[in-house]
Design an enzyme around this catalytic site. Structure first.
Site, short mmCIF file in Angstrom:
data_model
loop_
_atom_site.label_atom_id
_atom_site.label_comp_id
_atom_site.label_asym_id
_atom_site.label_seq_id
_atom_site.Cartn_x
_atom_site.Cartn_y
_atom_site.Cartn_z
CE1 TYR A 145 -4.06 2.39 0.51
CE2 TYR A 145 -2.41 3.24 2.00
CZ TYR A 145 -3.56 3.35 1.50
OH TYR A 145 -4.64 4.33 1.50
CD GLU B 67 -1.48 4.78 -7.27
OE1 GLU B 67 -2.38 5.57 -7.28
OE2 GLU B 67 -1.64 3.68 -7.05
#
Length: 247
Positions: free
Chosen positions: A147, A154
């Site tokens: 995660y 990103e």
């Protein structure tokens, strides 16, 4: 007829999940072998087509929710898939200058491991009616590593692409024009970063929806903590316990 409809649904979802699983397995294989043989600069070129296929296929999951094939709410699925498609097409495909950055490698590996586990988990459940306990554990435990690496990759790639957005003015619409409307892709990309960092933990309706999305930090991680403790340990854990675990 209901039994036939249920069988068709399970067959379709089985084929879908395993097809996308193999797509992500191909992405991971190409990414790792290219990283070891040629370095991170060559990873994107090696994974581009299978990455685009596997990630774009996820758009069908929005339709699955809309027509009731799966129970996942569209409000949770849309932000996650939307952000992934934005990275795949709006950043990586649109701005080749980002391809050689090491964050592409961390992004691709984080995404592919996550999705290999997820699609095999659902593929097993649709095909055989169950998933083995070790796969359940992986499904709700690996997020603790994947995660943060995925989210940071990103956000980092969006930031890296910003100067190229401004220099090329790609996807920008300037006035005057017949629509009397202007659009700046770089500003829109900056605004998209707000999806990753909600500004409040208050239980508003919008915040509740954001909490359901694994693309939101830190509430997405709290959501995954709840899912892990509920599914792996087999009971519902109070919000106060989850808050303590986050600290």
């Amino acid at each position: 007829m209901a039994g036939v409809g249920s069988a068709v649904r399970r067959l379709y979802l089985s084929v879908y999940n395993w097809a996308v699983f193999f797509g992500w397995a191909q992405v991971l294989y190409y990414a790792v072998t290219t990283l070891l043989e040629s370095g991170h600069e060559a990873v994107y070129a090696a994974v581009e087509r299978p990455l685009q296929f596997a990630q774009t296929a996820a758009f069908l999951e929005i339709l699955h929710g809309l027509v009731g094939l799966v129970r996942s709410p569209v409000s949770a699925t849309l932000p996650q898939i939307g952000s992934r498609l934005f990275l795949t097409w709006g950043i990586l495909w649109s701005f080749p200058e980002t391809h050689s950055h090491i964050l592409v490698t961390s992004l691709v590996i984080s995404w592919s491991i996550t999705e290999i586990i997820r699609y095999s988990f659902f593929g097993m459940k649709e095909t055989f009616g169950f998933a083995p306990s070790w796969l359940l554990w992986l499904r709700y435990s690996t997020f603790m590593v994947l995660y943060p690496t995925g989210i940071s990759s990103e956000v980092g790639l969006i930031y890296i692409a910003l100067p190229y957005m401004k220099a090329t003015e790609k996807y920008c619409l300037r006035m005057p024009n017949k629509w009397n409307f202007s659009f700046d892709f770089s500003y829109a990309s900056i605004l998209s970063l707000a999806v990753y960092v909600p500004g409040s933990d208050k239980n508003t309706a919008l915040q509740d929806r954001l909490t359901c999305s694994p693309t939101c930090l830190p509430n997405g991680r709290r959501h995954w903590q709840r899912l892990r403790l509920h599914n792996v340990h087999g009971h519902v854990v109070l919000e106060q316990v989850v808050a303590l675990l986050w600290l």
